[in-house]
Design a protein around this motif. Structure first.
Motif, mmCIF file in Angstrom:
data_model
loop_
_atom_site.group_PDB
_atom_site.id
_atom_site.type_symbol
_atom_site.label_atom_id
_atom_site.label_comp_id
_atom_site.label_asym_id
_atom_site.label_seq_id
_atom_site.Cartn_x
_atom_site.Cartn_y
_atom_site.Cartn_z
ATOM 1 N N VAL A 32 0.840 -1.196 0.000
ATOM 2 C CA VAL A 32 0.000 0.000 0.000
ATOM 3 C C VAL A 32 0.885 1.258 0.000
ATOM 4 C CG1 VAL A 32 -0.249 0.031 2.522
ATOM 5 C CG2 VAL A 32 -1.992 1.083 1.100
ATOM 6 N N ALA A 33 0.507 2.252 -0.770
ATOM 7 C CA ALA A 33 1.271 3.507 -0.843
ATOM 8 C C ALA A 33 0.956 4.402 0.352
ATOM 9 C CB ALA A 33 0.932 4.237 -2.138
ATOM 10 N N GLY A 34 1.807 5.379 0.578
ATOM 11 C CA GLY A 34 1.538 6.421 1.562
ATOM 12 C C GLY A 34 1.997 6.145 2.975
ATOM 13 N N MET A 35 2.717 5.065 3.204
ATOM 14 C CA MET A 35 3.226 4.795 4.551
ATOM 15 C C MET A 35 4.491 5.615 4.794
ATOM 16 S SD MET A 35 1.163 2.590 5.976
ATOM 17 C CE MET A 35 -0.247 3.264 5.106
ATOM 18 N N THR A 36 4.801 5.846 6.066
ATOM 19 C CA THR A 36 5.997 6.608 6.437
ATOM 20 C C THR A 36 7.251 5.757 6.277
ATOM 21 O OG1 THR A 36 4.686 7.874 8.004
ATOM 22 C CG2 THR A 36 7.061 7.963 8.284
ATOM 23 N N THR A 37 7.171 4.483 6.692
ATOM 24 C CA THR A 37 8.315 3.579 6.533
ATOM 25 C C THR A 37 7.850 2.209 6.067
ATOM 26 O OG1 THR A 37 8.292 2.782 8.827
ATOM 27 C CG2 THR A 37 9.664 4.719 8.357
ATOM 28 N N GLY A 64 10.516 -18.655 -0.435
ATOM 29 C CA GLY A 64 10.207 -18.581 0.990
ATOM 30 C C GLY A 64 9.193 -17.506 1.323
ATOM 31 N N THR A 65 9.144 -17.177 2.586
ATOM 32 C CA THR A 65 8.183 -16.214 3.117
ATOM 33 C C THR A 65 8.848 -14.864 3.332
ATOM 34 O OG1 THR A 65 6.982 -17.990 4.231
ATOM 35 C CG2 THR A 65 6.606 -15.749 5.030
ATOM 36 N N TYR A 66 8.178 -13.817 2.897
ATOM 37 C CA TYR A 66 8.659 -12.441 3.060
ATOM 38 C C TYR A 66 7.746 -11.717 4.042
ATOM 39 C CZ TYR A 66 11.782 -13.276 -0.799
ATOM 40 O OH TYR A 66 12.789 -13.774 -1.583
ATOM 41 N N THR A 67 8.334 -10.878 4.874
ATOM 42 C CA THR A 67 7.604 -10.138 5.895
ATOM 43 C C THR A 67 7.722 -8.652 5.610
ATOM 44 O OG1 THR A 67 8.096 -11.840 7.526
ATOM 45 C CG2 THR A 67 7.425 -9.687 8.381
ATOM 46 N N LEU A 68 6.632 -7.922 5.805
ATOM 47 C CA LEU A 68 6.631 -6.474 5.638
ATOM 48 C C LEU A 68 6.057 -5.824 6.875
ATOM 49 C CD1 LEU A 68 6.865 -3.821 4.037
ATOM 50 C CD2 LEU A 68 4.590 -4.326 3.103
ATOM 51 N N ILE A 69 6.786 -4.862 7.417
ATOM 52 C CA ILE A 69 6.312 -4.028 8.527
ATOM 53 C C ILE A 69 6.255 -2.601 8.020
ATOM 54 C CG2 ILE A 69 6.794 -3.181 10.860
ATOM 55 C CD1 ILE A 69 8.380 -5.812 11.302
ATOM 56 N N VAL A 70 5.109 -1.955 8.192
ATOM 57 C CA VAL A 70 4.944 -0.570 7.763
ATOM 58 C C VAL A 70 4.576 0.294 8.951
ATOM 59 C CG1 VAL A 70 4.257 -1.191 5.413
ATOM 60 C CG2 VAL A 70 2.510 -0.840 7.162
ATOM 61 N N THR A 71 4.871 1.582 8.829
ATOM 62 C CA THR A 71 4.463 2.578 9.811
ATOM 63 C C THR A 71 3.745 3.682 9.080
ATOM 64 O OG1 THR A 71 6.409 2.070 11.157
ATOM 65 C CG2 THR A 71 5.259 4.138 11.634
ATOM 66 N N ASN A 72 2.567 4.076 9.597
ATOM 67 C CA ASN A 72 1.814 5.143 8.951
ATOM 68 C C ASN A 72 2.138 6.510 9.559
ATOM 69 O OD1 ASN A 72 0.287 5.307 11.323
ATOM 70 N ND2 ASN A 72 -1.492 4.279 10.457
#
Length: 77
Positions: A32-37, A64-72
């Motif tokens: 998703v676009a628009g996240m801070t990090t 394998g499995t990929y993980t994404l952490i975002v900050t708004n």
């Protein structure tokens, strides 16, 4: 006395990729676009801090499995 309270929504990163790929092709991820990090992590020490990273000349070590952490913008992760 009063105080004002603001509660921010939790972000929904909605990560995706254009998998499956054949060896030698470019594997592309998106979120998703628009996240801070953005913090992507995955096999073979993969990491990226951009919204839509890619792996050029991909090999089977990328399986394998990929993980994404975002900050708004509200600071929620």
């Amino acid at each position: 006395a009063t105080t004002e309270v603001t509660i921010s929504d939790l972000p929904i990163p909605n990560p995706s990729s254009d998998s499956p790929k054949c060896e030698g092709q470019t594997l592309t991820f998106n979120s998703v676009a628009g996240m801070t990090t953005y913090a992507w992590m995955g096999p073979n020490s993969f990491s990226s801090s951009i919204q839509a990273p890619n792996i050029s000349n991909v090999t089977t070590v990328a399986n394998g499995t990929y993980t994404l952490i975002v900050t708004n913008a509200g600071g929620c992760t």
